[in-house]
Write a protein that holds these residues in place. Structure first.
Motif, PDB file in Angstrom:
ATOM      1  N   HIS A 162       0.834  -1.203   0.000  1.00  0.00           N
ATOM      2  CA  HIS A 162       0.000   0.000   0.000  1.00  0.00           C
ATOM      3  C   HIS A 162       0.873   1.258   0.000  1.00  0.00           C
ATOM      4  N   ALA A 163       1.895   1.264   0.848  1.00  0.00           N
ATOM      5  CA  ALA A 163       2.782   2.421   0.962  1.00  0.00           C
ATOM      6  C   ALA A 163       3.526   2.698  -0.344  1.00  0.00           C
ATOM      7  N   LEU A 164       3.861   1.638  -1.081  1.00  0.00           N
ATOM      8  CA  LEU A 164       4.604   1.796  -2.335  1.00  0.00           C
ATOM      9  C   LEU A 164       3.830   2.617  -3.374  1.00  0.00           C
ATOM     10  N   ILE A 165       2.512   2.579  -3.321  1.00  0.00           N
ATOM     11  CA  ILE A 165       1.694   3.359  -4.261  1.00  0.00           C
ATOM     12  C   ILE A 165       2.008   4.841  -4.107  1.00  0.00           C
ATOM     13  N   TYR A 166       1.992   5.314  -2.869  1.00  0.00           N
ATOM     14  CA  TYR A 166       2.207   6.742  -2.604  1.00  0.00           C
ATOM     15  C   TYR A 166       3.672   7.130  -2.786  1.00  0.00           C
ATOM     16  N   TYR A 167       4.563   6.234  -2.372  1.00  0.00           N
ATOM     17  CA  TYR A 167       5.993   6.495  -2.512  1.00  0.00           C
ATOM     18  C   TYR A 167       6.367   6.628  -3.988  1.00  0.00           C
ATOM     19  N   THR A 168       5.833   5.726  -4.805  1.00  0.00           N
ATOM     20  CA  THR A 168       6.115   5.741  -6.245  1.00  0.00           C
ATOM     21  C   THR A 168       5.552   6.997  -6.901  1.00  0.00           C
ATOM     22  N   PHE A 169       4.344   7.375  -6.521  1.00  0.00           N
ATOM     23  CA  PHE A 169       3.747   8.598  -7.071  1.00  0.00           C
ATOM     24  C   PHE A 169       4.616   9.806  -6.725  1.00  0.00           C
ATOM     25  N   GLY A 170       5.065   9.890  -5.483  1.00  0.00           N
ATOM     26  CA  GLY A 170       5.923  10.998  -5.070  1.00  0.00           C
ATOM     27  C   GLY A 170       7.218  11.055  -5.864  1.00  0.00           C
TER      28      GLY A 170
END
Length: 323
Positions: A162-170
């Motif tokens: 789940h965290a990777l979604i936001y990290y990747t977008f950033g």
């Protein structure tokens, strides 16, 4: 050294410090007795915000190898986590509760390692960005399946997908996110619209690995984070002496100590207060303990930065945060 620090803070984009400060403030508020609709609004984006901002500043070229990356992240995340975990275990013994916010540190640690490995493995591939996003998508889907099945992994690492979604977008939108800005009234309109939409949807709760409505809740979390960044840009235009600007700037630069000690402090206040008053959930007691907590954290961060910066993941070879 003073001149170096001066130039460092002069060139630093304060809006992200302020955005983190707003996020950490909402995190603390979100773990207190507040109306359900307020907590739903906070939970819809406040933890994704930290992963997304971490992704914005991810720079794989800073590190010569995976080992150097591991050492750097262990010093900035794992050492503070171990210290805060010990405090949490002591809290569990004395107050029969623990620090529910600590899950963020090991999850961010593993998220950064996984992303670093993927970026380096795909670096020499012709379609490296597409391959990287494909791998992240697979890991995110596995994380979603963990959520559906109720799978729990030690240190709450089921949240990494789940965290990777936001990290990747950033990471991939860092250039745009560093430039976007808007007007005060447009931000107010965005906040109102976002709030109305979120109130009619299920909660997103990363701690419980609950994804809300798959894809829609993740998009809304990103939108909520962008709104906070835009709000921070507005606050950046205020006078440097504005107390709200100074508060959020300090909180953003010292967010890790608030993750580690804010909830234990409030828990101890509730425990001690219970010996003197019948109801520790009254508004006046809540206001007093929160004011006491923020003041204590301010001076505690200054003490640690001076005498034990490693407790906050900072070291003498790095530019220390102001407090």
């Amino acid at each position: 050294m003073t001149e170096i620090k001066s130039n460092y803070f002069k060139n630093r984009d304060l809006s992200f410090d302020i955005a983190k400060g707003m996020g950490i403030f909402l995190m603390v508020i979100g773990h207190t007795s507040i109306p359900k609709f307020v907590s739903s609004w906070i939970y819809s984006f406040h933890m994704p915000l930290f992963f997304l901002i971490s992704g914005i500043f991810f720079n794989p070229t800073k590190y010569s190898s995976l080992l150097s990356f591991l050492i750097a992240k262990s010093r900035s995340l794992l050492i503070p986590y171990i210290i805060y975990l010990l405090v949490s275990e002591l809290l569990k013994l004395t107050c029969n509760t623990d620090n529910v916010t600590l899950w963020f540190l090991p999850v961010l640690f593993v998220t950064e390692i996984v992303f670093y490995v993927i970026i380096n493995l795909t670096a020499k591939v012709k379609c490296k960005h597409q391959l990287c996003i494909f791998i992240i998508t697979i890991l995110a889907l596995i994380g979603y399946l963990f959520s559906l099945r109720g799978v729990r992994i030690p240190f709450d690492l089921q949240n990494v997908g789940h965290a990777l979604i936001y990290y990747t977008f950033g990471y991939y939108f860092n250039g745009w996110l560093k430039k976007i800005c808007t007007t005060f009234w447009k931000v107010i309109l965005m906040i109102v619209t976002y709030t109305i939409v979120v109130l009619f949807l299920p909660n997103l709760d990363m701690l419980s690995n609950y994804w809300g409505i798959f894809i829609i809740s993740q998009i809304l979390a990103i939108v909520g984070t962008i709104i906070i960044i835009l709000s921070a840009r507005i606050i950046c235009t205020w006078n440097d002496r504005n107390p709200l600007l100074s508060f959020f700037k300090w909180a953003g630069r010292n967010s890790i100590i608030l993750v580690g000690f804010s909830i234990p402090f409030i828990t101890v206040c509730n425990k001690v207060g219970g010996y003197f008053i019948e109801d520790t959930h009254t508004i006046w007691f809540s206001v007093i303990k929160h004011i006491a907590m923020w003041i204590t954290m301010y001076y505690l961060s200054g003490f640690f930065l001076k005498y034990a910066p490693w407790i906050m993941g900072k070291y003498s070879n790095r530019i220390p945060s102001k407090y």
